[in-house]
Design a protein around this motif. Structure first.
Motif, PDB file in Angstrom:
ATOM      1  N   TRP A 239       0.834  -1.206   0.000  1.00  0.00           N
ATOM      2  CA  TRP A 239       0.000   0.000   0.000  1.00  0.00           C
ATOM      3  C   TRP A 239       0.865   1.251   0.000  1.00  0.00           C
ATOM      4  O   TRP A 239       2.039   1.230   0.364  1.00  0.00           O
ATOM      5  CB  TRP A 239      -0.932   0.032   1.211  1.00  0.00           C
ATOM      6  CG  TRP A 239      -0.239  -0.172   2.531  1.00  0.00           C
ATOM      7  CD1 TRP A 239       0.402   0.761   3.295  1.00  0.00           C
ATOM      8  CD2 TRP A 239      -0.123  -1.416   3.235  1.00  0.00           C
ATOM      9  NE1 TRP A 239       0.904   0.179   4.436  1.00  0.00           N
ATOM     10  CE2 TRP A 239       0.599  -1.151   4.425  1.00  0.00           C
ATOM     11  CE3 TRP A 239      -0.568  -2.718   2.990  1.00  0.00           C
ATOM     12  CZ2 TRP A 239       0.886  -2.158   5.350  1.00  0.00           C
ATOM     13  CZ3 TRP A 239      -0.278  -3.710   3.905  1.00  0.00           C
ATOM     14  CH2 TRP A 239       0.449  -3.424   5.077  1.00  0.00           C
ATOM     15  N   ALA A 240       0.252   2.302  -0.464  1.00  0.00           N
ATOM     16  CA  ALA A 240       0.849   3.639  -0.396  1.00  0.00           C
ATOM     17  C   ALA A 240      -0.115   4.540   0.349  1.00  0.00           C
ATOM     18  O   ALA A 240      -1.335   4.440   0.168  1.00  0.00           O
ATOM     19  CB  ALA A 240       1.124   4.190  -1.785  1.00  0.00           C
ATOM     20  N   THR A 241       0.424   5.399   1.193  1.00  0.00           N
ATOM     21  CA  THR A 241      -0.384   6.415   1.867  1.00  0.00           C
ATOM     22  C   THR A 241       0.245   7.770   1.588  1.00  0.00           C
ATOM     23  O   THR A 241       1.473   7.919   1.593  1.00  0.00           O
ATOM     24  CB  THR A 241      -0.471   6.172   3.388  1.00  0.00           C
ATOM     25  OG1 THR A 241       0.858   6.141   3.947  1.00  0.00           O
ATOM     26  CG2 THR A 241      -1.155   4.845   3.681  1.00  0.00           C
ATOM     27  N   ALA A 242      -0.604   8.758   1.326  1.00  0.00           N
ATOM     28  CA  ALA A 242      -0.114  10.096   0.982  1.00  0.00           C
ATOM     29  C   ALA A 242      -1.293  11.047   0.958  1.00  0.00           C
ATOM     30  O   ALA A 242      -2.464  10.636   1.081  1.00  0.00           O
ATOM     31  CB  ALA A 242       0.592  10.086  -0.373  1.00  0.00           C
ATOM     32  N   ALA A 243      -0.991  12.323   0.785  1.00  0.00           N
ATOM     33  CA  ALA A 243      -2.044  13.324   0.612  1.00  0.00           C
ATOM     34  C   ALA A 243      -2.843  12.999  -0.652  1.00  0.00           C
ATOM     35  O   ALA A 243      -2.336  12.362  -1.575  1.00  0.00           O
ATOM     36  CB  ALA A 243      -1.427  14.717   0.511  1.00  0.00           C
ATOM     37  N   PRO A 244      -4.113  13.424  -0.724  1.00  0.00           N
ATOM     38  CA  PRO A 244      -4.984  13.029  -1.841  1.00  0.00           C
ATOM     39  C   PRO A 244      -4.409  13.301  -3.221  1.00  0.00           C
ATOM     40  O   PRO A 244      -4.534  12.462  -4.126  1.00  0.00           O
ATOM     41  CB  PRO A 244      -6.255  13.848  -1.589  1.00  0.00           C
ATOM     42  CG  PRO A 244      -6.290  14.037  -0.112  1.00  0.00           C
ATOM     43  CD  PRO A 244      -4.852  14.203   0.300  1.00  0.00           C
ATOM     44  N   GLU A 245      -3.754  14.452  -3.421  1.00  0.00           N
ATOM     45  CA  GLU A 245      -3.253  14.764  -4.758  1.00  0.00           C
ATOM     46  C   GLU A 245      -2.113  13.822  -5.173  1.00  0.00           C
ATOM     47  O   GLU A 245      -1.975  13.481  -6.356  1.00  0.00           O
ATOM     48  CB  GLU A 245      -2.798  16.218  -4.845  1.00  0.00           C
ATOM     49  CG  GLU A 245      -1.671  16.620  -3.910  1.00  0.00           C
ATOM     50  CD  GLU A 245      -2.141  17.054  -2.520  1.00  0.00           C
ATOM     51  OE1 GLU A 245      -1.342  17.723  -1.820  1.00  0.00           O
ATOM     52  OE2 GLU A 245      -3.295  16.736  -2.137  1.00  0.00           O
ATOM     53  N   LEU A 246      -1.310  13.380  -4.194  1.00  0.00           N
ATOM     54  CA  LEU A 246      -0.239  12.446  -4.514  1.00  0.00           C
ATOM     55  C   LEU A 246      -0.790  11.042  -4.762  1.00  0.00           C
ATOM     56  O   LEU A 246      -0.350  10.348  -5.687  1.00  0.00           O
ATOM     57  CB  LEU A 246       0.793  12.426  -3.386  1.00  0.00           C
ATOM     58  CG  LEU A 246       1.622  13.709  -3.216  1.00  0.00           C
ATOM     59  CD1 LEU A 246       2.554  13.594  -2.024  1.00  0.00           C
ATOM     60  CD2 LEU A 246       2.410  14.014  -4.481  1.00  0.00           C
ATOM     61  N   ILE A 247      -1.727  10.614  -3.930  1.00  0.00           N
ATOM     62  CA  ILE A 247      -2.349   9.298  -4.157  1.00  0.00           C
ATOM     63  C   ILE A 247      -3.037   9.267  -5.519  1.00  0.00           C
ATOM     64  O   ILE A 247      -2.969   8.267  -6.248  1.00  0.00           O
ATOM     65  CB  ILE A 247      -3.343   8.963  -3.029  1.00  0.00           C
ATOM     66  CG1 ILE A 247      -2.583   8.557  -1.769  1.00  0.00           C
ATOM     67  CG2 ILE A 247      -4.314   7.852  -3.447  1.00  0.00           C
ATOM     68  CD1 ILE A 247      -1.780   7.277  -1.903  1.00  0.00           C
ATOM     69  N   ALA A 248      -3.690  10.362  -5.907  1.00  0.00           N
ATOM     70  CA  ALA A 248      -4.348  10.404  -7.218  1.00  0.00           C
ATOM     71  C   ALA A 248      -3.333  10.215  -8.341  1.00  0.00           C
ATOM     72  O   ALA A 248      -3.587   9.508  -9.324  1.00  0.00           O
ATOM     73  CB  ALA A 248      -5.092  11.718  -7.387  1.00  0.00           C
ATOM     74  N   ALA A 249      -2.153  10.828  -8.202  1.00  0.00           N
ATOM     75  CA  ALA A 249      -1.120  10.689  -9.225  1.00  0.00           C
ATOM     76  C   ALA A 249      -0.598   9.261  -9.283  1.00  0.00           C
ATOM     77  O   ALA A 249      -0.453   8.670 -10.364  1.00  0.00           O
ATOM     78  CB  ALA A 249       0.022  11.663  -8.945  1.00  0.00           C
ATOM     79  N   VAL A 250      -0.313   8.672  -8.110  1.00  0.00           N
ATOM     80  CA  VAL A 250       0.215   7.305  -8.070  1.00  0.00           C
ATOM     81  C   VAL A 250      -0.834   6.320  -8.576  1.00  0.00           C
ATOM     82  O   VAL A 250      -0.513   5.371  -9.309  1.00  0.00           O
ATOM     83  CB  VAL A 250       0.674   6.950  -6.647  1.00  0.00           C
ATOM     84  CG1 VAL A 250       1.166   5.503  -6.586  1.00  0.00           C
ATOM     85  CG2 VAL A 250       1.775   7.896  -6.180  1.00  0.00           C
ATOM     86  N   ARG A 251      -2.079   6.554  -8.220  1.00  0.00           N
ATOM     87  CA  ARG A 251      -3.159   5.674  -8.681  1.00  0.00           C
ATOM     88  C   ARG A 251      -3.268   5.698 -10.212  1.00  0.00           C
ATOM     89  O   ARG A 251      -3.493   4.666 -10.842  1.00  0.00           O
ATOM     90  CB  ARG A 251      -4.481   6.106  -8.056  1.00  0.00           C
ATOM     91  CG  ARG A 251      -5.694   5.355  -8.588  1.00  0.00           C
ATOM     92  CD  ARG A 251      -6.984   5.936  -8.024  1.00  0.00           C
ATOM     93  NE  ARG A 251      -8.157   5.310  -8.626  1.00  0.00           N
ATOM     94  CZ  ARG A 251      -9.409   5.652  -8.345  1.00  0.00           C
ATOM     95  NH1 ARG A 251      -9.651   6.610  -7.457  1.00  0.00           N
ATOM     96  NH2 ARG A 251     -10.416   5.038  -8.927  1.00  0.00           N
ATOM     97  N   THR A 252      -3.113   6.857 -10.812  1.00  0.00           N
ATOM     98  CA  THR A 252      -3.209   6.969 -12.268  1.00  0.00           C
ATOM     99  C   THR A 252      -2.152   6.107 -12.951  1.00  0.00           C
ATOM    100  O   THR A 252      -2.418   5.429 -13.954  1.00  0.00           O
ATOM    101  CB  THR A 252      -3.048   8.437 -12.692  1.00  0.00           C
ATOM    102  OG1 THR A 252      -4.096   9.204 -12.093  1.00  0.00           O
ATOM    103  CG2 THR A 252      -3.138   8.588 -14.200  1.00  0.00           C
TER     104      THR A 252
END
Length: 368
Positions: A225-238
């Motif tokens: 798993w990865a945890t981060a602020a929403p904008e970073l998680i959105a980038a990693v998810r993409t």
């Protein structure tokens, strides 16, 4: 090297996987998920809600970190995919990435795939501690990201609180992103793991990565798993969407159960590995190896120079035939300064004590 172990009947202390499975209650949860149809089809792209919520509870329980399971947690195909997805998401061609050398091997590949430039901060023997003044001196106008690993594979170095806070301050002062590989977070021996996410000012610039395989001894399930602020998680998810899309549906339910195991599980895990570390370290010293005792992970680095050996690559290639043991030459983790690992060997001690004793008995033949 694992293939060499099978071919020669050697004790395999090379590849980092335990030789016993994790808690039966977690395995049973996986079996029940498969049989009940939970996760047999595509799970949600960000991971099942039960596991994302369990990761958020874990971060809160152990570190006092608050994560929104819907916007700040992403489930991945092991920590390795999380690392790759983060690097591909956050780097542009030509960006510089500072990372600890020796490197876990996927770092070199991930940086290269992103078209970025690797900048080594080599960890010197005997303690493998990072030179923080040197770290800051490596930062240029092109530096984009720090790629950190603590507890550190392959050396077993664990950053202190003071070092963690100093690195965070450097990242903040120079406006850098940080990817923190914390896969071995629960495998430390008397030196607590201090997540970078606990330092003020790191939110918004940090992606933290965890691993169920390391924590629960189910490495083949590949759940991380990865945890981060929403904008970073959105980038990693993409980016992750175009790597594996999703994976491990039934295993996600099982890992969610595992993360809620009582504290005694985590303390017993570390205590058991500490005993194995001590067994291995004492045995290697008695044989004549130079031993760099780790504070974390399940790897121990040994120096073959005191045995009169000078080339760890040749040593490890011939070791299965000489005494029936497999190890990894540390030089393969030194992509920029291979001479620094020329006489170093990595042994994995996440094996049953009787297997470690058998390996030590065989290794003792080197000096007889």
């Amino acid at each position: 090297m694992s293939a060499r172990a099978l071919a020669t009947g050697s004790v395999n202390l090379g590849q980092g996987f335990p030789d016993v499975d994790g808690p039966p209650v977690i395995a049973q949860a996986a079996a029940e998920a498969v049989l009940s149809g939970h996760g047999n089809q595509y799970p949600p792209a960000i991971g099942i809600p039960e596991l994302r919520q369990a990761v958020a509870r874990h971060q809160r329980r152990f570190y006092g970190i608050d994560c929104d399971p819907d916007t700040e947690v992403l489930i991945t195909a092991g920590a390795t995919e999380a690392i790759a997805a983060a690097l591909l998401a956050l780097l542009e061609p030509g960006d510089e990435v500072i990372a600890f050398e020796p490197y876990y091997d996927s770092y070199v590949a991930g940086i290269a795939m992103a078209g970025a430039v690797r900048v080594p901060l080599t960890l010197p023997t005997p303690h493998f501690r990072p030179d923080l003044a040197r770290l800051e001196s490596l930062i240029t106008a092109r530096t984009r990201l720090l790629l950190l690993n603590s507890p550190h594979n392959p050396t077993g170095m664990v950053l202190t609180r003071a070092e963690t806070e100093a690195i965070a301050r450097i990242a903040i002062d120079h406006d850098l992103l940080v990817v923190a590989d914390e896969a071995y977070e629960h495998l430390t021996f008397g030196v607590p793991h201090v997540p970078l996410a606990t330092v003020d000012g790191m939110r918004g610039r940090l992606v933290s990565i965890g691993s169920a395989g390391k924590t629960f001894s189910f490495t083949g399930w590949k759940v991380g798993w990865a945890t981060a602020a929403p904008e970073l998680i959105a980038a990693v998810r993409t980016t992750k969407q175009f790597l594996t899309y999703v994976s491990g549906g039934p295993f996600q339910y099982a890992v969610a159960k595992g993360l809620d195991l009582p504290d005694s599980y985590y303390t017993d895990l570390a205590a058991g590995l500490r005993a194995k570390r001590d067994l291995m370290a004492a045995g290697l010293r008695e044989i004549g190896f130079g031993v760099y005792q780790p504070d974390g992970t399940y790897f121990i680095t040994a120096d073959i120079a005191p045995l009169g050996e000078q080339d760890a690559m040749d040593f490890c290639r011939t070791l299965p035939d000489r005494v029936g043991v497999v190890a990894i030459p540390s030089a393969v983790f030194y992509d920029d300064h291979p001479q620094d690992g020329r006489t170093l060997v990595r042994f994995a001690f996440c094996k049953r004590p009787e297997l470690l004793k058998e390996a030590l008995t065989r290794l003792a033949a080197l000096t007889r």
